[in-house]
Design a protein around this motif. Structure first.
Motif, PDB file in Angstrom:
ATOM      1  N   ARG A 260       0.860  -1.182   0.000  1.00 18.31           N
ATOM      2  CA  ARG A 260       0.000   0.000   0.000  1.00 18.31           C
ATOM      3  C   ARG A 260       0.896   1.232   0.000  1.00 18.31           C
ATOM      4  O   ARG A 260       1.656   1.458   0.954  1.00 18.31           O
ATOM      5  CB  ARG A 260      -0.917  -0.005   1.219  1.00 18.31           C
ATOM      6  CG  ARG A 260      -1.868   1.197   1.302  1.00 18.31           C
ATOM      7  CD  ARG A 260      -2.730   1.101   2.550  1.00 18.31           C
ATOM      8  NE  ARG A 260      -3.518   2.302   2.779  1.00 18.31           N
ATOM      9  CZ  ARG A 260      -4.716   2.537   2.256  1.00 18.31           C
ATOM     10  NH1 ARG A 260      -5.273   1.616   1.467  1.00 18.31           N
ATOM     11  NH2 ARG A 260      -5.368   3.660   2.524  1.00 18.31           N
ATOM     12  N   ALA A 372      -1.556   3.136   7.580  1.00 20.03           N
ATOM     13  CA  ALA A 372      -1.444   1.781   7.036  1.00 20.03           C
ATOM     14  C   ALA A 372      -0.545   1.712   5.811  1.00 20.03           C
ATOM     15  O   ALA A 372      -0.537   0.704   5.108  1.00 20.03           O
ATOM     16  CB  ALA A 372      -2.838   1.262   6.678  1.00 20.03           C
ATOM     17  N   ASP A 374       2.689   1.172   3.539  1.00 19.45           N
ATOM     18  CA  ASP A 374       3.994   0.504   3.550  1.00 19.45           C
ATOM     19  C   ASP A 374       5.101   1.463   3.163  1.00 19.45           C
ATOM     20  O   ASP A 374       6.237   1.331   3.620  1.00 19.45           O
ATOM     21  CB  ASP A 374       3.984  -0.684   2.590  1.00 19.45           C
ATOM     22  CG  ASP A 374       3.032  -1.772   3.041  1.00 19.45           C
ATOM     23  OD1 ASP A 374       3.241  -2.299   4.147  1.00 19.45           O
ATOM     24  OD2 ASP A 374       2.067  -2.074   2.309  1.00 19.45           O
TER      25      ASP A 374
END
Length: 457
Positions: A260, A372, A374
């Motif tokens: 993500r 959230a 990455d």
């Protein structure tokens, strides 16, 4: 001004030819020195060359290759080191008249590892005084120029490092990055550049820090494959650097893992070149096509707070240097540093400690806002390279009375001690390179390499 450049030889290509015996380290060294002689009179990328030491390293490497006992893929590969890092027996001038005669007795750990890998260290590349400018001008060397257009800056403070690689003088360069000094210059010259997590490349035996732990050793290469080779040779813990022993495992996007990626190319109140925004959008589309989940986001940091913290820390750092040379400072320091030294000298201790408190809050806030993701996809710089004579950090925009700060997407990474990796993006319509930057949380270099590979193909 135009300059005829040589074809870039990759470190991986050199390693392959050394391994199969079609080239020798001595021949590679001669080629590099010939290129430096032909180009550096214009570019001023180098502040010191050590042909004798490099020749000894080349001869030893040649002996190992002929015996079939090469030390690894960098054995016999030429590399440069930025002039704010210590290489035993070579001057370390830090871009400053105050250190014009300083020759350290010990290698920094990254240099030790280059030698252990068999690399040939050709010499030292230019930096602005104390590595505290986004362009590359020092009282010792004048202006370092961008090989792709010598009328432009290669950026700073690792301007000499990127100029040497972009001009094909060496395939690899060791740099540093305290506020974007590896990632921005790489973007201005069409290269790849890594600012690793604090401690990922261990350090010892160097100049005093100008801004706490903002600075890390940075790596410059022409290709991602070359950057991986260099990183593999110099990264890793060392007992002499406690920070290097606290590294987390490196997460990586493997099969079935859909990273993500937060994407942002704008900050309210800051000017960003439309071509830079387009380059980020094009890179976002490429990552999405490569299986990533790419979502719009806003930057997770308070830029005004960061600028205030940076101003206090660097003023104190410069004041410390001024105090070491009180009789020489006003006559010999770069003009851009003198007001910083005055501010730092007049600063109450409480103001400095309060800046440390604000830095701790800044770090906690960014971690909380990370969410959230990455990784983040951001510009490396707000605009491409600019005329070499023009000062940093702000350059005048086409709109009268407005200015564009180049490092608005960069310095927060240093404040966090996180890794950032710049790769070439879609160029500006006028041909100037534009870099895009992948940023991950602490210890995520392997993930950034994976994502960068998806971008460059």
């Amino acid at each position: 001004m135009t300059l005829t450049l040589f074809p870039r030889d990759t470190a991986a290509g050199m390693a392959a030819r050394l391994a199969d015996g079609t080239v020798t380290p001595e021949a590679l060294l001669r080629t590099c020195l010939d290129r430096i002689a032909a180009l550096d009179g214009t570019l001023h990328a180098w502040v010191h060359l050590d042909p004798e030491g490099a020749a000894r390293a080349a001869a030893a490497s040649g002996t190992r290759h002929r015996a079939g006992v090469a030390l690894g893929p960098l054995d016999g590969v030429p590399v440069s080191v930025k002039d704010n890092l210590h290489v035993a027996g070579m001057p370390a001038r830090w871009g400053s008249r105050f250190f014009a005669d300083f020759v350290p007795a010990q290698d920094d750990i990254v240099v030790e590892r280059l030698r252990a890998a068999g690399a040939m260290i050709l010499g030292k590349t230019s930096t602005p005084e104390f590595a505290l400018s986004g362009r590359c001008f020092s009282p010792l060397t004048g202006h370092t120029r961008n090989p792709l257009d010598p009328a432009l800056t290669p950026g700073g403070s690792s301007g000499g490092a990127v100029a040497a690689v972009a001009a094909g003088m060496v395939p690899l360069a060791i740099a540093t990055d305290a506020g974007g000094s590896t990632r921005l210059p790489a973007g201005y010259t069409g290269l790849v550049g890594l600012r690793p997590s604090n401690g990922r490349i261990a350090r010892r035996h160097g100049f005093p820090a100008m801004a706490l732990d903002f600075q890390a050793v940075g790596l410059i290469a022409a290709t991602l494959a070359d950057l991986r080779l260099l990183y593999a040779a110099v990264a890793g813990p060392d007992a002499r650097d406690p920070t290097s022993q606290r590294q987390p495992p490196e997460p990586m996007a493997g099969p079935g893992r859909r990273p993500r990626i937060g994407c942002c190319a704008a900050i309210e109140g800051e000017l960003v070149d439309p071509a830079v925004r387009q380059a980020v959008a094009e890179s976002a589309a490429r990552l999405a096509a490569q299986g990533c989940e790419v979502v719009p986001c806003t930057v997770p940091y308070d830029l005004a707070a960061l600028r205030d913290i940076w101003g206090v820390l660097t003023a104190a750092g410069v004041a410390r240097m001024a105090a070491r040379f009180p009789a020489r400072w006003e006559a010999e320091a770069s003009d851009s540093l003198k007001p910083m030294a005055r501010r730092g000298a007049a600063m109450p201790a409480a103001e400095y400690v309060e800046a440390l408190d604000r830095l701790a809050t800044f770090r906690a806030d960014v971690s909380a806002r990370w969410g959230a993701h990455d990784a983040l996809l951001l510009p490396s710089a707000a605009a491409p390279a600019w005329p070499v004579e023009q000062e940093f950090p702000a350059i005048i925009d086409d709109q009268p009375g407005h200015a564009r700060a180049q490092n608005v997407f960069a310095t927060w990474v240093n404040a966090m001690g996180w890794p950032g990796l710049t790769v070439p993006g879609q160029p500006h319509p006028d041909g100037r390179p534009i870099g895009v930057q992948l940023v991950g949380s602490h210890g995520s270099e392997a993930l950034l390499f994976d994502l960068a590979q998806r971008l460059v193909g």
